[in-house]
Write a protein that holds these residues in place. Structure first.
Motif, PDB file in Angstrom:
ATOM      1  N   GLU A  56      -7.964 -59.815-120.350  1.00  0.00           N
ATOM      2  CA  GLU A  56      -7.871 -58.390-120.068  1.00  0.00           C
ATOM      3  C   GLU A  56      -7.895 -58.319-118.544  1.00  0.00           C
ATOM      4  N   ALA A  61     -11.281 -62.301-122.069  1.00  0.00           N
ATOM      5  CA  ALA A  61     -11.871 -61.293-122.951  1.00  0.00           C
ATOM      6  C   ALA A  61     -12.121 -61.813-124.358  1.00  0.00           C
ATOM      7  N   LEU A  84     -18.512 -57.679-124.652  1.00  0.00           N
ATOM      8  CA  LEU A  84     -17.490 -56.681-124.992  1.00  0.00           C
ATOM      9  C   LEU A  84     -17.621 -56.172-126.421  1.00  0.00           C
ATOM     10  N   ASN A  87     -18.677 -52.177-128.477  1.00  0.00           N
ATOM     11  CA  ASN A  87     -18.357 -51.121-127.521  1.00  0.00           C
ATOM     12  C   ASN A  87     -17.048 -50.402-127.848  1.00  0.00           C
ATOM     13  N   ARG A  89     -14.185 -51.552-128.737  1.00  0.00           N
ATOM     14  CA  ARG A  89     -13.005 -52.193-128.178  1.00  0.00           C
ATOM     15  C   ARG A  89     -12.294 -53.075-129.203  1.00  0.00           C
TER      16      ARG A  89
END
Length: 162
Positions: A56, A61, A84, A87, A89
């Motif tokens: 990312e 990521a 990550l 969250n 995502r």
């Protein structure tokens, strides 16, 4: 933010294996939790051309594995960097990975398996359009765990627009 997929290098595999640690019940996904999986993940020959690092921007990521399991059927495995996760995502990450698979392989179906306790991931997979197929038990991490196999049926027009 867009995601970029690149073949995984040995140094990336080692960094993920030894430095990515998840909290609580998700520590199940730490690479070091299953010695056989760890050996395969760290072995360039075992990884072959099936494992991709996901970026990312400039930052690592996550990772995506892609294995052909039948005519037009590709099984995926994925992991996001621990900080990550949780969250909101996951949907973007998964959608980007599926787009990569569709563009590169033109699959008829994409499958994945997830630990049954991981309701957070299952919710994301269902939201994207994966359907439950079956549950099965698998020996891993020194015990037997229940997993859910899921599948996504690709539509012909999906791979063409990516």
């Amino acid at each position: 933010m867009t995601y970029t997929f690149k073949p995984m290098t040995q140094s990336q595999a080692e960094f993920i294996a030894y430095h990515w640690h998840y909290e609580g019940e998700y520590s199940f996904y730490d690479m070091e939790s299953d010695k056989e999986d760890l050996v395969d993940f760290l072995d360039p020959e075992s990884r072959g051309d099936t494992m991709f690092s996901v970026y990312e921007g400039e930052g690592l990521a996550g990772f995506f594995s892609i294995n052909k399991t039948g005519a037009g059927i590709y099984d995926i495995g994925l992991g996001m960097r621990p900080d990550l996760t949780g969250n909101r995502r996951g949907s973007k990450f998964l959608t980007a990975g599926m787009g990569f698979v569709k563009f590169r392989f033109s699959p008829v179906k994409i499958t994945l398996s997830v630990a049954r306790f991981n309701e957070r991931a299952i919710k994301v997979y269902r939201k994207i359009g994966f359907q439950d197929v079956e549950t099965f038990n698998q020996n891993t991490n020194g015990d037997t765990f229940e997993f859910l196999k899921m599948e996504y049926v690709c539509h012909e027009e999906e791979g063409k627009s990516i």
